[in-house]
Design a protein around this motif. Structure first.
Motif, PDB file in Angstrom:
ATOM      1  N   LYS A  93       0.833  -1.207   0.000  1.00 25.70           N
ATOM      2  CA  LYS A  93       0.000   0.000   0.000  1.00 25.70           C
ATOM      3  C   LYS A  93       0.868   1.257   0.000  1.00 25.70           C
ATOM      4  N   SER A 119      -7.505  -0.931 -10.715  1.00 23.98           N
ATOM      5  CA  SER A 119      -8.428  -1.310  -9.646  1.00 23.98           C
ATOM      6  C   SER A 119      -9.244  -2.537 -10.032  1.00 23.98           C
ATOM      7  N   GLU A 138      -9.070  -4.979  -1.268  1.00 20.59           N
ATOM      8  CA  GLU A 138     -10.012  -3.852  -1.244  1.00 20.59           C
ATOM      9  C   GLU A 138      -9.378  -2.614  -0.613  1.00 20.59           C
ATOM     10  N   VAL A 139      -8.434  -2.820   0.318  1.00 22.47           N
ATOM     11  CA  VAL A 139      -7.703  -1.689   0.897  1.00 22.47           C
ATOM     12  C   VAL A 139      -6.906  -0.973  -0.196  1.00 22.47           C
ATOM     13  N   GLN A 141      -7.635  -1.030  -3.436  1.00 20.02           N
ATOM     14  CA  GLN A 141      -8.616  -0.378  -4.307  1.00 20.02           C
ATOM     15  C   GLN A 141      -9.109   0.930  -3.692  1.00 20.02           C
ATOM     16  N   ASP A 142      -9.294   0.929  -2.370  1.00 24.78           N
ATOM     17  CA  ASP A 142      -9.730   2.154  -1.686  1.00 24.78           C
ATOM     18  C   ASP A 142      -8.672   3.248  -1.807  1.00 24.78           C
ATOM     19  N   ALA A 143      -7.394   2.863  -1.748  1.00 27.65           N
ATOM     20  CA  ALA A 143      -6.316   3.848  -1.873  1.00 27.65           C
ATOM     21  C   ALA A 143      -6.349   4.502  -3.252  1.00 27.65           C
ATOM     22  N   SER A 145      -9.074   4.775  -5.146  1.00 27.63           N
ATOM     23  CA  SER A 145     -10.288   5.596  -5.179  1.00 27.63           C
ATOM     24  C   SER A 145     -10.083   6.923  -4.459  1.00 27.63           C
ATOM     25  N   VAL A 146      -9.413   6.888  -3.310  1.00 23.82           N
ATOM     26  CA  VAL A 146      -9.143   8.113  -2.550  1.00 23.82           C
ATOM     27  C   VAL A 146      -8.263   9.056  -3.365  1.00 23.82           C
ATOM     28  N   LYS A 149     -10.283  10.727  -6.130  1.00 24.67           N
ATOM     29  CA  LYS A 149     -11.211  11.721  -5.597  1.00 24.67           C
ATOM     30  C   LYS A 149     -10.495  12.910  -4.961  1.00 24.67           C
ATOM     31  N   ASP A 177     -16.388   6.887  -9.755  1.00 23.94           N
ATOM     32  CA  ASP A 177     -17.068   5.969  -8.849  1.00 23.94           C
ATOM     33  C   ASP A 177     -17.546   4.771  -9.660  1.00 23.94           C
TER      34      ASP A 177
END
Length: 489
Positions: A93, A119, A138-139, A141-143, A145-146, A149, A177
């Motif tokens: 990460k 992603s 998923e962690v 993928q969230d990074a 996405s953040v 955004k 999204d």
């Protein structure tokens, strides 16, 4: 008994193709490393990670960083952590976030597309799935996405439509999204000429929406009603802006812009520091478009009224090719408005451009000469192909190629956008459309939203199909003009 022959379907959805990597190189590497000691294996992964990072850096400079290079970096970090008997998620990460900051920009559509592909790919990578649990993936993928955004994208969606001869259309969907839809491949021989489009825009818009896109993609497009839309395509033969989803035309229900493939990357030009809007307005440089003069003078008057500094060139005595070039070379303009003739060279598109009057024949300001601009200007080019004895269908083809080449020329030169018509537009409504468009831009509207509202305005005010003719080559979220004071109406 004779076999019954069936006619081939005009439209056929072939398959959905996901983004993936060939794992052969990794398998070979894994086999080779099995005979080495852990310390040697660690060093080799470190060296390979450095090679991929160097490649990622080169890609970022040349055009855009790619998802596959970043994926390989994450893979080698993962292997190093496993060799060291550490928990791999933290370091993977950390490496991902560092690469995102160094090589990707959340404000660039191409970079966002690559990150969305990454992603989508992460949970499909067998090597990652063997070492990381789904919650850990998923962690990551969230990074991503953040990071996306972290820049205000205004909910921008990207519809990519790539045409391959003879009749294949590859379409995919990307947004900041979910959902993300992998490539859909459709084969169809259905295609309408611009003349047919103009005869029944809604009917052909409905037909093409169902023809070129799968049902999944149709649903996603319809549900993204409130999001700006970027159409990335390599063809000018289809006015995707006029597709109709059963409720409304895409260009009327949301703000829409086009992304166009360029041979060379866009020049980097510094933004104008002077807060006052400065514009160059050119009308009828060939002395045969009476209403183009009226349009230019009316627009110059409107812009001056709203605080802009305007250089106005009207008619062949003022609007010479040399005068136009001189103004571009020695001034920084927020806006360049041209109303006149254009020319497309079938043998060498690079010789296409804007027409000016000469002593004995017309002269061309070629597309490559747009490099004279000194700032990331916005171009409004009401430049229709000069009249000729060619067949109407040929002229329609030529007009599409003309504005494509004009758009490429301006964007490669460093322009922030270009607006041009797909067909010849009526004179008075064209002037009213342009003034309404500029008024909205000066109020701070995004360029795509200003175009959408101007389409609606002129559609209600004029019986012509002028509202449907315009193509915007720009990120629809851009704001190329800002007023220095309140807009007076």
């Amino acid at each position: 008994m004779k076999k019954k022959k069936y006619a081939a379907s005009k439209t056929h959805l072939i398959h959905n193709r996901s983004y993936h990597l060939d794992p052969l190189l990794r398998q070979m590497l894994h086999t080779a490393l099995c005979i080495l000691r852990p310390s040697e294996t660690f060093d080799i992964h470190q060296k390979l990670m450095e090679i991929y990072e160097e490649q990622l850096h080169k890609e970022a400079i040349a055009s855009r960083p790619t998802a596959d290079a970043l994926l390989e970096i994450l893979y080698h970090v993962l292997q190093q952590e496993l060799i060291s008997h550490r928990s791999p998620l933290k370091e993977v990460k950390k490496q991902l976030e560092r690469c995102l900051q160094n090589y990707f920009s959340p404000s660039e559509e191409d970079d966002v597309i690559q990150l969305q592909e990454l992603s989508t790919l992460l949970p499909k990578d067998e090597d990652l799935r063997r070492a990381l649990s789904m919650p850990e993936i998923e962690v990551l993928q969230d990074a991503i996405s953040v990071f996306i955004k972290s820049h205000k994208m205004h909910g921008l969606c990207i519809l990519s439509v790539h045409f391959n001869e003879p009749n294949e259309y590859q379409a995919s969907w990307t947004s900041a999204d979910p959902p993300i839809l992998p490539m859909q491949i459709v084969h169809t021989e259905i295609k309408y000429t611009i003349k047919q489009w103009r005869e029944d825009i809604k009917r052909h818009g409905l037909n093409c929406f169902k023809t070129y896109f799968s049902e999944d993609l149709q649903r996603i497009i319809s549900e993204s009603l409130n999001n700006p839309l970027m159409i990335a395509t390599n063809t000018m033969d289809i006015p995707f802006e006029l597709l109709h989803d059963g409720n409304d035309f895409l260009c009327l229900s949301r703000c829409v812009g086009r992304q166009i493939a360029m041979v060379r990357g866009a020049r980097e030009l510094e933004k104008i520091q002077d807060p006052q809007i400065k514009a160059l307005v050119v009308g009828d440089p060939t002395d045969d478009l009476k209403y183009a003069r009226k349009e230019a003078r009316a627009i110059a008057k409107f812009l001056k009224k709203h605080g802009a500094a305007v250089d106005l060139l009207v008619g062949s005595k003022e609007a010479t090719l040399e005068a136009f070039a001189d103004h571009l070379l020695n001034n920084q303009y927020h806006l360049i408005h041209f109303s006149g003739h254009g020319y497309f060279d079938h043998n060498d598109p690079a010789l296409s451009g804007l027409l000016f009057k000469g002593e004995s024949k017309l002269r061309t300001f070629k597309v490559e000469e747009f490099r004279y601009i000194q700032a990331p200007s916005f171009f409004f080019l009401n430049a229709c192909e000069a009249a000729s004895a060619e067949k109407e269908t040929t002229r329609e083809f030529t007009q599409g190629r003309l504005i494509q080449n004009l758009a490429i020329g301006t964007l490669e030169a460093g322009a922030c956008g270009c607006l041009a018509p797909m067909w010849k537009v009526p004179d008075k409504p064209a002037k009213d459309f342009a003034i309404h468009f500029y008024e909205l831009l000066l109020q701070g509207e995004m360029v795509g939203e200003a175009l959408r509202q101007s389409r609606l305005y002129i559609k209600n005010a004029s019986p012509s199909d002028l509202w449907a003719s315009w193509i915007l080559f720009s990120n629809p979220c851009n704001q190329p003009l800002r007023a220095t004071g309140p807009v007076r109406t």
